[in-house]
Design a protein around this motif. Sequence first.
Motif, PDB file in Angstrom:
ATOM      1  N   THR A  60      35.495  44.841  41.793  1.00  0.00           N
ATOM      2  CA  THR A  60      35.463  46.256  42.160  1.00  0.00           C
ATOM      3  C   THR A  60      34.058  46.832  42.024  1.00  0.00           C
ATOM      4  N   ASN A  61      33.265  46.278  41.108  1.00  0.00           N
ATOM      5  CA  ASN A  61      31.915  46.797  40.861  1.00  0.00           C
ATOM      6  C   ASN A  61      30.843  46.017  41.610  1.00  0.00           C
ATOM      7  N   PHE A  62      31.196  45.355  42.713  1.00  0.00           N
ATOM      8  CA  PHE A  62      30.205  44.503  43.392  1.00  0.00           C
ATOM      9  C   PHE A  62      29.025  45.301  43.938  1.00  0.00           C
ATOM     10  N   GLN A  63      29.189  46.594  44.113  1.00  0.00           N
ATOM     11  CA  GLN A  63      28.072  47.441  44.557  1.00  0.00           C
ATOM     12  C   GLN A  63      27.507  48.283  43.423  1.00  0.00           C
ATOM     13  N   SER A  64      28.373  48.812  42.563  1.00  0.00           N
ATOM     14  CA  SER A  64      27.916  49.707  41.496  1.00  0.00           C
ATOM     15  C   SER A  64      27.443  48.978  40.251  1.00  0.00           C
ATOM     16  N   ASN A  65      27.943  47.748  40.044  1.00  0.00           N
ATOM     17  CA  ASN A  65      27.675  46.972  38.829  1.00  0.00           C
ATOM     18  C   ASN A  65      28.302  47.587  37.576  1.00  0.00           C
ATOM     19  N   GLY A  66      29.040  48.677  37.725  1.00  0.00           N
ATOM     20  CA  GLY A  66      29.599  49.358  36.567  1.00  0.00           C
ATOM     21  C   GLY A  66      30.737  48.592  35.919  1.00  0.00           C
ATOM     22  N   PRO A  67      31.028  48.877  34.646  1.00  0.00           N
ATOM     23  CA  PRO A  67      32.055  48.147  33.898  1.00  0.00           C
ATOM     24  C   PRO A  67      33.448  48.729  34.073  1.00  0.00           C
ATOM     25  N   THR A  68      34.438  47.985  33.601  1.00  0.00           N
ATOM     26  CA  THR A  68      35.770  48.539  33.385  1.00  0.00           C
ATOM     27  C   THR A  68      35.934  48.738  31.880  1.00  0.00           C
ATOM     28  N   THR A  69      36.725  49.717  31.476  1.00  0.00           N
ATOM     29  CA  THR A  69      36.812  50.050  30.051  1.00  0.00           C
ATOM     30  C   THR A  69      38.237  50.113  29.521  1.00  0.00           C
ATOM     31  N   ASP A  70      39.234  50.092  30.390  1.00  0.00           N
ATOM     32  CA  ASP A  70      40.631  50.243  29.970  1.00  0.00           C
ATOM     33  C   ASP A  70      41.270  48.873  29.784  1.00  0.00           C
ATOM     34  N   VAL A  71      41.523  48.487  28.541  1.00  0.00           N
ATOM     35  CA  VAL A  71      42.094  47.165  28.264  1.00  0.00           C
ATOM     36  C   VAL A  71      43.555  47.073  28.670  1.00  0.00           C
ATOM     37  N   ASN A  72      44.183  48.199  28.998  1.00  0.00           N
ATOM     38  CA  ASN A  72      45.587  48.211  29.393  1.00  0.00           C
ATOM     39  C   ASN A  72      45.780  48.224  30.911  1.00  0.00           C
ATOM     40  N   ALA A  73      44.696  48.209  31.661  1.00  0.00           N
ATOM     41  CA  ALA A  73      44.773  48.232  33.125  1.00  0.00           C
ATOM     42  C   ALA A  73      44.674  46.813  33.672  1.00  0.00           C
ATOM     43  N   ASN A  74      45.219  46.592  34.858  1.00  0.00           N
ATOM     44  CA  ASN A  74      45.146  45.273  35.485  1.00  0.00           C
ATOM     45  C   ASN A  74      43.709  44.831  35.745  1.00  0.00           C
ATOM     46  N   ALA A  75      42.779  45.787  35.820  1.00  0.00           N
ATOM     47  CA  ALA A  75      41.375  45.454  36.070  1.00  0.00           C
ATOM     48  C   ALA A  75      40.794  44.590  34.957  1.00  0.00           C
ATOM     49  N   ILE A  76      41.389  44.604  33.781  1.00  0.00           N
ATOM     50  CA  ILE A  76      40.872  43.811  32.670  1.00  0.00           C
ATOM     51  C   ILE A  76      41.072  42.318  32.917  1.00  0.00           C
ATOM     52  N   ARG A  77      41.878  41.972  33.921  1.00  0.00           N
ATOM     53  CA  ARG A  77      42.150  40.560  34.210  1.00  0.00           C
ATOM     54  C   ARG A  77      40.994  39.922  34.962  1.00  0.00           C
ATOM     55  N   CYS A  78      40.736  40.379  36.173  1.00  0.00           N
ATOM     56  CA  CYS A  78      39.654  39.816  36.990  1.00  0.00           C
ATOM     57  C   CYS A  78      38.758  40.880  37.604  1.00  0.00           C
ATOM     58  N   TYR A  79      39.101  42.160  37.415  1.00  0.00           N
ATOM     59  CA  TYR A  79      38.304  43.280  37.909  1.00  0.00           C
ATOM     60  C   TYR A  79      38.042  43.148  39.410  1.00  0.00           C
ATOM     61  N   GLU A  80      39.028  42.656  40.148  1.00  0.00           N
ATOM     62  CA  GLU A  80      38.839  42.303  41.552  1.00  0.00           C
ATOM     63  C   GLU A  80      39.301  43.394  42.502  1.00  0.00           C
ATOM     64  N   LEU A  81      38.775  43.332  43.711  1.00  0.00           N
ATOM     65  CA  LEU A  81      39.234  44.230  44.753  1.00  0.00           C
ATOM     66  C   LEU A  81      40.665  43.898  45.139  1.00  0.00           C
ATOM     67  N   SER A  82      40.953  42.599  45.355  1.00  0.00           N
ATOM     68  CA  SER A  82      42.296  42.094  45.597  1.00  0.00           C
ATOM     69  C   SER A  82      42.263  40.588  45.408  1.00  0.00           C
ATOM     70  N   PRO A  83      43.406  39.948  45.091  1.00  0.00           N
ATOM     71  CA  PRO A  83      43.398  38.509  44.824  1.00  0.00           C
ATOM     72  C   PRO A  83      42.777  37.698  45.955  1.00  0.00           C
ATOM     73  N   GLY A  84      41.790  36.867  45.604  1.00  0.00           N
ATOM     74  CA  GLY A  84      41.183  35.965  46.565  1.00  0.00           C
ATOM     75  C   GLY A  84      40.229  36.604  47.549  1.00  0.00           C
ATOM     76  N   THR A  85      39.784  37.857  47.290  1.00  0.00           N
ATOM     77  CA  THR A  85      38.918  38.539  48.248  1.00  0.00           C
ATOM     78  C   THR A  85      37.627  37.759  48.494  1.00  0.00           C
ATOM     79  N   ALA A  86      37.412  37.349  49.736  1.00  0.00           N
ATOM     80  CA  ALA A  86      36.168  36.709  50.184  1.00  0.00           C
ATOM     81  C   ALA A  86      35.774  35.536  49.305  1.00  0.00           C
ATOM     82  N   SER A  87      36.729  34.723  48.882  1.00  0.00           N
ATOM     83  CA  SER A  87      36.376  33.595  48.031  1.00  0.00           C
ATOM     84  C   SER A  87      37.180  32.356  48.389  1.00  0.00           C
ATOM     85  N   GLN A  88      36.577  31.196  48.126  1.00  0.00           N
ATOM     86  CA  GLN A  88      37.207  29.908  48.352  1.00  0.00           C
ATOM     87  C   GLN A  88      37.461  29.237  46.997  1.00  0.00           C
TER      88      GLN A  88
END
Length: 230
Positions: free
Chosen positions: A41-69
């Motif tokens: 999610t921070n690929f442009q801003s470089n900013g962190p995630t801070t909520d340990v109870n949010a799903n973002a704490i897992r992979c902080y991704e835009l969506s599963p498998g986004t632009a990756s092999q």
Amino acid sequence: MKSIFAAILAIASTASAHYTFPELIVGGQGTGRWSYVRKTTNFQSNGPTTDVNANAIRCYELSPGTASQTYTVNAGDSVGFTAVSAISHPGPLQFYLAKVPEGKTAATWDGSGDVWFKIYSQGADFSGGQMGWPSNGKQRVSVTLPKSLPSGEYLMRVEHIALHSASSVGGAQFYISCAQLKVENGGNGNPGPKVSFPGAYKATDPGIQINIYWPRPTSYTPPGPPVWSG
């Protein structure tokens, strides 16, 4: 008083020094940004995630498998990530793996459930009476995959926790990426203990909520389960 001023200066000097982990490294060689690493999610801003109870704490991704092999490696290989623009906050560095369930693929699996186990944890260095962080300034961070790691597809999660503002709940900053791996020539190890993200951490865990400046800690234990060494 000097310690308080030092803390204020340290926080101010690092306030905008954010970073990402966009590139998988295998055997010391880069594989291209966001090629085998899920775009965060921070690929442009470089900013962190801070909520340990949010799903973002897992992979902080835009969506599963986004632009990756998915990259094929062997158990026992050295695997890691580039850090852009270098790790510049004080805090621990950790690596986790999660084996993709049968019938699913690393490219699409969301990594949910009690599936994550830790393979590396680097905390603080207290040599010379000072509290230091070995990961500080690193542009590449790697770990050796255990040779007993079973073959199969995995998500590999790198996590750096910035603690410069962690004296209050929610102040710790998490910089996270997940790479997609296919492990071959593996062993018959039984990785564990396994945890879930979110779920593995609490905002008040002593390795997450901590004042690293004053009074200066004399010990530090990163959050999460113990390391599975294989």
